[in-house]
Design an enzyme around this catalytic site. Structure first.
Site, mmCIF file in Angstrom:
data_model
loop_
_atom_site.group_PDB
_atom_site.id
_atom_site.type_symbol
_atom_site.label_atom_id
_atom_site.label_comp_id
_atom_site.label_asym_id
_atom_site.label_seq_id
_atom_site.Cartn_x
_atom_site.Cartn_y
_atom_site.Cartn_z
ATOM 1 N N CYS A 1 -37.933 80.238 -30.451
ATOM 2 C CA CYS A 1 -38.906 79.535 -31.287
ATOM 3 C C CYS A 1 -40.138 80.413 -31.539
ATOM 4 O O CYS A 1 -40.901 80.154 -32.463
ATOM 5 C CB CYS A 1 -39.312 78.232 -30.629
ATOM 6 S SG CYS A 1 -39.839 78.456 -28.925
ATOM 7 N N THR B 1 -36.010 66.264 -35.467
ATOM 8 C CA THR B 1 -35.614 65.445 -34.309
ATOM 9 C C THR B 1 -36.870 64.939 -33.611
ATOM 10 O O THR B 1 -36.934 63.778 -33.187
ATOM 11 C CB THR B 1 -34.760 66.263 -33.306
ATOM 12 O OG1 THR B 1 -33.832 67.054 -34.024
ATOM 13 C CG2 THR B 1 -34.039 65.382 -32.327
ATOM 14 N N ASN C 1 -31.222 77.192 -27.356
ATOM 15 C CA ASN C 1 -31.487 78.634 -27.518
ATOM 16 C C ASN C 1 -31.769 79.358 -26.198
ATOM 17 O O ASN C 1 -31.317 80.475 -25.994
ATOM 18 C CB ASN C 1 -32.610 78.853 -28.539
ATOM 19 C CG ASN C 1 -33.904 78.229 -28.122
ATOM 20 O OD1 ASN C 1 -33.912 77.192 -27.457
ATOM 21 N ND2 ASN C 1 -35.005 78.835 -28.493
HETATM 22 P P1 NDP Z 1 -32.385 69.737 -31.989
HETATM 23 O O1 NDP Z 1 -33.633 69.052 -32.366
HETATM 24 O O2 NDP Z 1 -31.198 69.576 -32.844
HETATM 25 O O3 NDP Z 1 -31.924 69.299 -30.532
HETATM 26 C C1 NDP Z 1 -32.741 69.435 -29.384
HETATM 27 C C2 NDP Z 1 -32.240 68.483 -28.325
HETATM 28 O O4 NDP Z 1 -32.434 67.147 -28.762
HETATM 29 C C3 NDP Z 1 -30.750 68.612 -28.034
HETATM 30 O O5 NDP Z 1 -30.491 68.329 -26.687
HETATM 31 C C4 NDP Z 1 -30.178 67.518 -28.920
HETATM 32 O O6 NDP Z 1 -28.912 67.105 -28.521
HETATM 33 C C5 NDP Z 1 -31.216 66.429 -28.743
HETATM 34 N N1 NDP Z 1 -31.254 65.429 -29.794
HETATM 35 C C6 NDP Z 1 -30.816 65.528 -31.069
HETATM 36 N N2 NDP Z 1 -31.015 64.361 -31.725
HETATM 37 C C7 NDP Z 1 -31.588 63.514 -30.840
HETATM 38 C C8 NDP Z 1 -32.026 62.142 -30.904
HETATM 39 N N3 NDP Z 1 -31.919 61.425 -32.019
HETATM 40 N N4 NDP Z 1 -32.572 61.603 -29.816
HETATM 41 C C9 NDP Z 1 -32.700 62.312 -28.673
HETATM 42 N N5 NDP Z 1 -32.284 63.597 -28.535
HETATM 43 C C10 NDP Z 1 -31.745 64.185 -29.613
HETATM 44 O O7 NDP Z 1 -32.760 71.260 -31.808
HETATM 45 P P2 NDP Z 1 -31.777 72.466 -31.500
HETATM 46 O O8 NDP Z 1 -31.020 72.198 -30.249
HETATM 47 O O9 NDP Z 1 -31.047 72.798 -32.753
HETATM 48 O O10 NDP Z 1 -32.825 73.620 -31.157
HETATM 49 C C11 NDP Z 1 -33.419 74.424 -32.098
HETATM 50 C C12 NDP Z 1 -34.816 73.951 -32.407
HETATM 51 O O11 NDP Z 1 -35.590 73.935 -31.222
HETATM 52 C C13 NDP Z 1 -35.544 74.877 -33.353
HETATM 53 O O12 NDP Z 1 -36.204 74.118 -34.319
HETATM 54 C C14 NDP Z 1 -36.558 75.579 -32.467
HETATM 55 O O13 NDP Z 1 -37.695 76.025 -33.118
HETATM 56 C C15 NDP Z 1 -36.865 74.506 -31.490
HETATM 57 N N6 NDP Z 1 -37.436 75.086 -30.283
HETATM 58 C C16 NDP Z 1 -38.769 74.899 -30.027
HETATM 59 C C17 NDP Z 1 -39.358 75.481 -28.922
HETATM 60 C C18 NDP Z 1 -40.797 75.251 -28.611
HETATM 61 O O14 NDP Z 1 -41.199 75.510 -27.474
HETATM 62 N N7 NDP Z 1 -41.622 74.797 -29.528
HETATM 63 C C19 NDP Z 1 -38.586 76.327 -28.010
HETATM 64 C C20 NDP Z 1 -37.202 76.450 -28.379
HETATM 65 C C21 NDP Z 1 -36.660 75.840 -29.473
HETATM 66 P P3 NDP Z 1 -27.621 67.755 -29.239
HETATM 67 O O15 NDP Z 1 -27.608 69.197 -28.911
HETATM 68 O O16 NDP Z 1 -26.523 67.025 -28.642
HETATM 69 O O17 NDP Z 1 -27.784 67.480 -30.704
#
Ligand code: NDP
Length: 480
Positions: free
Chosen positions: A282, A230, A150
């Site tokens: 987020c 995740t 994001n």
């Molecule tokens: P994901 O959890 O799908 O992915 C986040 C990252 O983790 C990506 O790089 C993803 O890779 C990677 N990932 C996915 N599966 C695994 C695994 N099994 N092991 C290790 N890494 C993995 O989140 P999104 O990218 O969809 O982001 C949106 C989410 O992030 C929302 O829930 C949002 O609220 C949260 N968020 C939280 C923030 C905070 O500060 N609390 C700030 C911003 C966002 P890939 O893209 O290749 O799947």
């Protein structure tokens, strides 16, 4: 078609197994480049490079390390235009947002931690007549940083910068959906004179490259921002290996509006806190609670402003909202609008896809959406949608709104609008959230702790908190 490369040991290189994946441009829905589909073999190469680099980087004086990181920050600034265009194209966000928020904040993150480390002091505890304790804070070694799509470079740098400043070597993976600015960062690291192997950037899928980072026994800590599910998986995997974990996860943030607020300020800020970055922050306040005496006035003015909000392709200077990040994500958001209707909600404005003129007709555009008439505990009001969708709900008392605000599994941030100072403090104290804004939204001071409670995460980023996370304290006692 352009093929991005991993950045390992100071050089760009192809993935070991030679596999690539498509990267889509959200504004057009078309593939515009390919990215490495990295595996555990690429992670292994990065670990070897980082192991070699660690004594050099951690042994460098803080002053030297700081200078390289300042250059890194300046290097991004010097390429501002390139980074801004890349971020907007990769993510679908308006160019103006990338230019005013994402990239300048990434620059600040590097600059902040490059200089913060110069002031980072460890403690000493004197025991009168007995001896003195002093606490060393050593870097951890090799750490893994995994970030979401994001705010791609902004959140990437929020982890990498403190990790590097503290003397660690980093293996980082951006989201597969938004890899481009992380790819560009390698060039800047080279130009800044960062020793080879200190910062390694791998691309690919979470379940493959990300998982291999989480599972690698030589990676001592995982700093992760992403979805709660995740995060749960990562915690299950990394905790038995006794890795340090920082998890910044999802949110379903309340925006609580009392009748005594500054209405004009509240209304314009609420438009931003609802829909900035297509609602994909987020910290967006997706559940809006409005004191009943101003509910109708709020509803009328808010809905009318939302209906007038310009959704356009990211390069259009009039665009307030661009495209959401991917087709699956667009479909997920639309499915929540359908769910809201099934749950008895009324869509007051929006709720549909916008089809643009060519060449943007396959882009992922959604009309900003306002829904009312839902119970506070229905799925639409409890689950994270992470798109341009908000619900509005009236309330009568402080107790009632607190109960509704705290009813979700999440606890990331909250916004309060009131001119009653006593009430503001009272409510701020009782809200389940790691961050509370009063009469404001998304004001960031990089020194403050950032993170959530409950299912929104474990640990804090920002300021000393981040430097503490990326260092291990060792207490030494000396007898007098
Ligand atoms: P994901 O959890 O799908 O992915 C986040 C990252 O983790 C990506 O790089 C993803 O890779 C990677 N990932 C996915 N599966 C695994 C695994 N099994 N092991 C290790 N890494 C993995 O989140 P999104 O990218 O969809 O982001 C949106 C989410 O992030 C929302 O829930 C949002 O609220 C949260 N968020 C939280 C923030 C905070 O500060 N609390 C700030 C911003 C966002 P890939 O893209 O290749 O799947």
């Amino acid at each position: 078609m352009e093929k991005l490369q991993n950045f390992i040991d100071g050089n760009y290189c192809a993935p070991v197994e030679g596999q690539y994946m498509d990267n889509f441009e959200p504004a057009t829905g078309k593939v515009y480049c390919q990215i490495p589909n990295s595996t555990a073999k690429d992670v292994e190469l990065a670990v070897i490079a980082a192991e070699k680099a660690y004594p050099i980087w951690s042994g460098m004086s803080i002053d030297e390390r700081s200078k390289i990181m300042v250059k890194l920050s300046e290097g991004i600034e010097a390429r501002m235009d390139e980074f801004v265009k890349a971020e907007s194209r990769d993510n679908g966000k308006p160019l103006s947002l990338a230019a005013h928020v994402d990239i300048p904040r990434a620059v600040s993150n590097f600059h902040f931690f490059a200089t913060a480390i110069l002031h980072y002091a460890s403690e000493s505890h004197n025991m009168e007549g007995v001896g003195v304790n002093y606490t060393l804070r050593k870097p951890l070694g090799i750490v893994g940083c995994i970030s979401p799509w994001n705010l791609p470079l902004y959140l990437f740098s929020w982890k990498i910068a403190p990790a590097l400043a503290a003397g660690n070597c980093v293996i980082a993976k951006p989201s597969e959906v938004t890899p481009y600015t992380a790819y560009l960062l390698g060039k800047v690291a080279q130009e800044a004179g960062m020793p080879a192997g200190v910062l390694n950037i791998l691309h690919g899928q979470g379940g493959a490259a990300g998982d291999a980072i989480v599972k690698h026994p030589k990676i001592k800590a995982i700093s992760f921002t992403g979805g709660t599910q995740t995060g749960e998986y990562i915690a299950r995997t990394a905790a038995p290996m006794f890795k340090k974990l920082s998890l910044e996860l999802g949110g379903k943030n309340p925006n609580i509006i009392f009748a005594d607020c500054d209405f004009k300020d509240m209304l314009s800020t609420t438009l931003r806190s609802s829909f900035a970055n297509q609602g994909q922050i987020c910290l967006c306040g997706s559940r809006i609670f409005v004191e009943r005496s101003i509910y109708d006035k709020f509803k009328e003015e808010f809905v009318s402003r939302v209906a007038d909000t310009v959704v356009a392709h990211p390069d259009d200077p009039k665009a307030k909202l661009g495209a959401v990040v991917s087709k699956p994500h667009m479909e997920k958001v639309l499915s929540y609008v359908e769910l809201a209707k099934e749950e008895g909600g009324t869509v007051l404005t929006g709720g549909e896809r916008v089809i643009m003129d060519a060449p943007y007709e396959e882009g992922y555009y959604l009309r900003p959406t306002v829904i009312e008439g839902l119970k506070f505990d229905c799925r639409t009001n409890q689950e994270e949608i992470f798109g341009p969708v908000v619900t509005i709900t009236p309330f009568d008392t402080e107790e009632e709104v607190l109960m509704m605000a705290n009813s979700t599994q999440y606890g990331l941030s909250a916004t309060l609008w009131t001119s009653d100072l006593k009430r503001a403090h009272r409510m701020a104290d009782k809200i389940d959230a790691g961050i509370v804004w009063i009469n404001a939204w998304l004001v960031r001071d990089l020194r403050t702790p950032f993170g959530g409670v409950k299912a929104s995460g474990v640990g804090r980023e920002g300021g000393w908190e981040a430097l503490r996370f990326f260092t291990e304290p060792k207490n030494v006692f000396v007898k007098y």
